[in-house]
Design a protein around this motif. Structure first.
Motif, short mmCIF file in Angstrom:
data_model
loop_
_atom_site.label_atom_id
_atom_site.label_comp_id
_atom_site.label_asym_id
_atom_site.label_seq_id
_atom_site.Cartn_x
_atom_site.Cartn_y
_atom_site.Cartn_z
N VAL A 1 0.84 -1.20 0.00
CA VAL A 1 0.00 0.00 0.00
C VAL A 1 0.87 1.25 0.00
N LEU A 2 1.94 1.25 0.76
CA LEU A 2 2.86 2.39 0.80
C LEU A 2 3.50 2.63 -0.57
N CYS A 3 3.90 1.57 -1.23
CA CYS A 3 4.50 1.70 -2.57
C CYS A 3 3.50 2.27 -3.57
N VAL A 4 2.26 1.79 -3.54
CA VAL A 4 1.22 2.31 -4.44
C VAL A 4 0.98 3.78 -4.14
N TYR A 5 0.89 4.15 -2.88
CA TYR A 5 0.67 5.53 -2.48
C TYR A 5 1.82 6.41 -2.97
N ALA A 6 3.05 5.97 -2.78
CA ALA A 6 4.22 6.75 -3.21
C ALA A 6 4.23 6.90 -4.73
N PHE B 1 1.62 6.93 -6.85
CA PHE B 1 0.61 7.91 -7.26
C PHE B 1 0.98 9.32 -6.79
N TYR B 2 1.55 9.46 -5.63
CA TYR B 2 1.93 10.78 -5.12
C TYR B 2 2.98 11.41 -6.03
N SER C 1 2.16 14.66 -8.36
CA SER C 1 2.86 15.91 -8.01
C SER C 1 3.61 16.45 -9.22
#
Length: 85
Positions: free
Chosen positions: A63-68, A70-71, A75
């Motif tokens: 989940v952290l990798c997916v979030y990073a 997309f972020y 950006s």
């Protein structure tokens, strides 16, 4: 003649090996046997907790990798959309 020689030399049986092992275990102190048994039980019981923790950690990492991902993508796209007048 061969049969007489073969019958005189007998190989140790499985029961004799078991008796030898039993004697060795009997010679150990009860406290060391109890400690060994407790260590084996603790290792057996802790594996379920460890496996559950590893699964949860892997899911959180994903989940952290997916979030990073997309972020970082969003950006950089926002910077390109800004109009300079």
């Amino acid at each position: 003649m061969g049969k007489k020689d073969a019958s005189g030399t007998r190989l140790p049986t499985i029961d004799q090996y078991r008796k030898q092992i039993g004697k060795q275990d009997y010679n150990k102190s009860k406290s060391s046997l109890k400690a060994t048994r407790l260590r084996a039980e603790a290792k057996k019981n802790s594996s379920g907790f460890r496996d559950a923790f590893l699964v949860i950690a892997a899911i959180l990492f994903f989940v952290l990798c997916v979030y990073a991902f997309f972020y970082l993508n969003l950006s950089t796209e926002m910077d390109l959309d800004v109009d300079v007048d």
